[in-house]
Design an enzyme around this catalytic site. Structure first.
Site, PDB file in Angstrom:
ATOM      1  N   ASP A  53       1.043  -1.015  -0.086  1.00 57.47           N
ATOM      2  CA  ASP A  53       0.046   0.013  -0.040  1.00 57.47           C
ATOM      3  C   ASP A  53       0.813   1.224   0.012  1.00 57.47           C
ATOM      4  OD1 ASP A  53      -1.725   2.230   0.367  1.00 57.47           O
ATOM      5  OD2 ASP A  53      -2.588   1.255   2.238  1.00 57.47           O
ATOM      6  N   GLU A 132      30.458  12.207  -2.389  1.00 57.54           N
ATOM      7  CA  GLU A 132      31.456  12.190  -0.982  1.00 57.54           C
ATOM      8  C   GLU A 132      30.347  12.861  -0.316  1.00 57.54           C
ATOM      9  OE1 GLU A 132      34.536  14.698  -2.462  1.00 57.54           O
ATOM     10  OE2 GLU A 132      35.696  13.419  -3.669  1.00 57.54           O
ATOM     11  N   GLU A 134      29.287  13.959   3.417  1.00 55.08           N
ATOM     12  CA  GLU A 134      30.000  14.250   4.729  1.00 55.08           C
ATOM     13  C   GLU A 134      28.814  14.237   5.918  1.00 55.08           C
ATOM     14  OE1 GLU A 134      33.458  17.463   3.153  1.00 55.08           O
ATOM     15  OE2 GLU A 134      31.373  18.083   3.720  1.00 55.08           O
ATOM     16  N   GLU A 215      36.710  15.289   9.238  1.00 55.29           N
ATOM     17  CA  GLU A 215      36.493  16.696   8.390  1.00 55.29           C
ATOM     18  C   GLU A 215      36.786  17.750   8.996  1.00 55.29           C
ATOM     19  OE1 GLU A 215      36.368  18.019   5.641  1.00 55.29           O
ATOM     20  OE2 GLU A 215      36.217  16.133   4.216  1.00 55.29           O
ATOM     21  N   GLU A 223      34.000  12.064   7.060  1.00 54.95           N
ATOM     22  CA  GLU A 223      33.839  11.797   5.692  1.00 54.95           C
ATOM     23  C   GLU A 223      34.396  10.038   5.572  1.00 54.95           C
ATOM     24  OE1 GLU A 223      35.025  12.654   1.195  1.00 54.95           O
ATOM     25  OE2 GLU A 223      34.802  14.362   2.464  1.00 54.95           O
ATOM     26  N   HIS A 272      29.816  16.611  -2.341  1.00 57.59           N
ATOM     27  CA  HIS A 272      30.667  16.860  -3.546  1.00 57.59           C
ATOM     28  C   HIS A 272      30.268  15.582  -4.572  1.00 57.59           C
ATOM     29  CE1 HIS A 272      33.657  19.191  -1.055  1.00 57.59           C
ATOM     30  NE2 HIS A 272      32.328  19.844  -1.326  1.00 57.59           N
ATOM     31  N   ARG A 342      37.774  26.320  -5.083  1.00 56.75           N
ATOM     32  CA  ARG A 342      37.070  25.545  -4.385  1.00 56.75           C
ATOM     33  C   ARG A 342      35.765  26.356  -3.931  1.00 56.75           C
ATOM     34  NH1 ARG A 342      38.796  20.462  -2.620  1.00 56.75           N
ATOM     35  NH2 ARG A 342      41.159  19.975  -3.126  1.00 56.75           N
ATOM     36  N   GLU A 361      33.560  18.113 -11.021  1.00 58.89           N
ATOM     37  CA  GLU A 361      32.968  17.718  -9.526  1.00 58.89           C
ATOM     38  C   GLU A 361      32.066  18.851  -9.433  1.00 58.89           C
ATOM     39  OE1 GLU A 361      34.676  18.027  -5.003  1.00 58.89           O
ATOM     40  OE2 GLU A 361      36.085  18.450  -6.888  1.00 58.89           O
ATOM     41  N   ARG A 363      30.037  20.757  -6.630  1.00 60.95           N
ATOM     42  CA  ARG A 363      30.314  20.882  -5.227  1.00 60.95           C
ATOM     43  C   ARG A 363      29.231  21.362  -4.509  1.00 60.95           C
ATOM     44  NH1 ARG A 363      35.555  20.700  -3.443  1.00 60.95           N
ATOM     45  NH2 ARG A 363      35.256  22.488  -2.052  1.00 60.95           N
TER      46      ARG A 363
END
Length: 473
Positions: A53, A132, A134, A215, A223, A272, A342, A361, A363
């Site tokens: 259901d 990735e 965290e 981290e 991480e 990321h 970054r 990547e 981020r």
């Protein structure tokens, strides 16, 4: 790991497994499950599914159209390490039992349609994703919100705020400073053994593992690294990752959260996500342009940057997501690309001369996202960029903090709120509905649910900081 329904049925027989736990993901990335006796799982279950259901699943069926079927994927079978009775776990996609069609609001089915659409364009046939995620591990979490109070309280023995606390046996120091949590050894890093168990337990569940570490944030930010995989498997692995981390933490009397910004004035938790497209076993992102990117990769980046405000409605779907996406905390707030910056939302990792490793990547995402929807939205934006040859412009290879206000104003940024991302999605989603991957019904339902259950309710509630600002007005 089993590969076919026959393999799974043989495994059940050989290992005398009595119970089979079928898991599926709801609209918002949370696993749901039901445990069945082995007598109910037959070879036909892997094509026709097992009935349930669906009326009580958030954002899904109405009560008058609630019959649904879970269709297990034999390649996802593993013995669940957290259940006392030996129990085989499998992940499922959802079918409409009356029509035999995949349910259009089932996230795993949406991801399947995204891959089929990629193949139909002739651009590629395989998408690799490397998420990735965290997370924070706390010793204590308390929160409430009602008519006369609203508060939260998080605590960790690693938190710098506990440097003066009287502790049983004495305060032994080694608290983690703000933005100083990256890679310290013990005794500052108190979570080494827990992370090791998390990582090895993930491997038992079929997730290809790499590493683990503390981290940047104080108070137990961590991480675990897992290897890239094809898109649907990568999304499967992400949910297995979260399941293992939360349950191992609980085993040790701790609590783990993937909330992007649970600690004020320190780094938040992101996810990321690396992505690349291949065709006929060959990588397509390696070439002779900036950072060894191909034309196709640049166009993919152009599409992702163009549609990023809409994509963030899926990759950053929480109100709290936008407390992380602010300058000063290594957060990717600039809608630009770079091989080293970054603060840019898209980074090009350094991969040397290996064409197979070339990838982008993104981020921005965080792990409150439903990975099937987030990865699919990223892919669809990239495909739109490739089809329409959307060039991303020049890379952002400067220190963002040295730019003048005039220069900075020329760089587009991520939405400042979930409401902003949902508004972008409402106005820009044609790229998502190509090939019927996301439907208008899906998008309308998603936006409505988010507005009614998250955006609008928070408007009605006083915030604790408002008392600090206005109580003596």
């Amino acid at each position: 790991m089993p590969q076919t329904p026959q393999d799974v049925l043989k495994m059940i027989q050989d290992e005398n497994i009595e119970l089979i736990d079928l898991k599926f993901v709801d609209l918002f990335g949370i696993w749901q499950h039901c445990t069945f006796h082995r007598s109910l799982i037959e070879e036909e279950s892997f094509t026709e599914g097992v009935a349930f259901d669906g009326s009580s699943i958030r954002g899904w069926k109405a009560i008058n159209a609630s019959d649904m079927a879970m269709v297990p994927d034999a390649t996802t079978a593993w013995i669940d390490p957290f259940m006392e009775v030996p129990t085989l776990s499998m992940l499922c996609a959802i079918k409409e039992p009356r029509t035999g069609e995949w349910y259009e609001r089932d996230p795993r089915s949406v991801a399947g349609k995204a891959l089929e659409y990629l193949k139909s364009t002739g651009i590629g046939d395989t998408v690799y994703c490397g998420p990735e995620p965290e997370f924070f591990v706390f010793d204590d979490i308390r929160y409430d919100q009602n008519e006369h109070e609203g508060y939260y309280h998080v605590d960790s023995s690693e938190g710098l705020w506990n440097s003066g606390r009287i502790e049983e046996g004495g305060n032994l120091g080694f608290k983690t400073g703000y933005k100083r949590g990256y890679f310290p050894v013990g005794p500052s890093d108190t979570l080494q053994n827990i992370r090791s168990e998390m990582l090895l337990t993930m491997a038992e569940c079929g997730v290809p593992i790499e590493k683990h570490h503390h981290e940047v944030g104080t108070a137990g930010q961590c991480e675990l690294g897992m290897r890239f995989a094809e898109l649907i498997q990568a999304a499967d692995n992400t949910l297995t990752y979260k399941y293992v981390i939360k349950n191992v933490a609980r085993k040790y009397g701790k609590t783990a959260t993937f909330m992007p910004k649970p600690v004020f004035n320190d780094n938040g938790s992101g996810m990321h996500t690396h992505m690349s497209i291949w065709k006929d076993g060959q990588p397509l992102f390696f070439g002779n342009n900036y950072a060894d990117l191909s034309d196709l990769a640049l166009y993919f980046i152009g599409g992702l940057l163009k549609h990023a405000p809409s994509v963030l409605a899926f990759t950053n779907p929480a109100l709290n997501s936008y407390k992380r996406l602010v300058p000063g905390f290594e957060a990717p707030v600039n809608l630009a690309y770079s091989q080293g910056n970054r603060s840019a939302s898209i980074r090009i990792p350094i991969t040397g001369s290996n064409p197979k490793a070339k990838r982008i990547e993104f981020r921005c995402p965080d792990a409150t996202s439903n990975p099937y929807l987030g990865f699919s939205a990223m892919l669809m934006a990239g495909i739109d960029g490739i089809k329409n040859k959307i060039h991303p412009g020049e890379p952002l290879d400067v220190d963002i903090y040295e730019l003048s206000p005039e220069e900075l104003s020329k760089i587009p940024s991520t939405p400042g709120s979930l409401e902003g991302a949902l508004s972008a999605l409402a106005n820009d989603h044609k790229f998502l509905t190509e090939g019927g991957v996301f439907t208008e019904d899906f998008i309308d339902n998603y936006i409505t649910y988010k507005l009614d259950n998250e955006v609008n309710p928070i408007r009605l509630r006083p915030h604790p900081f408002e008392f600090m600002l206005y109580y003596d007005a």
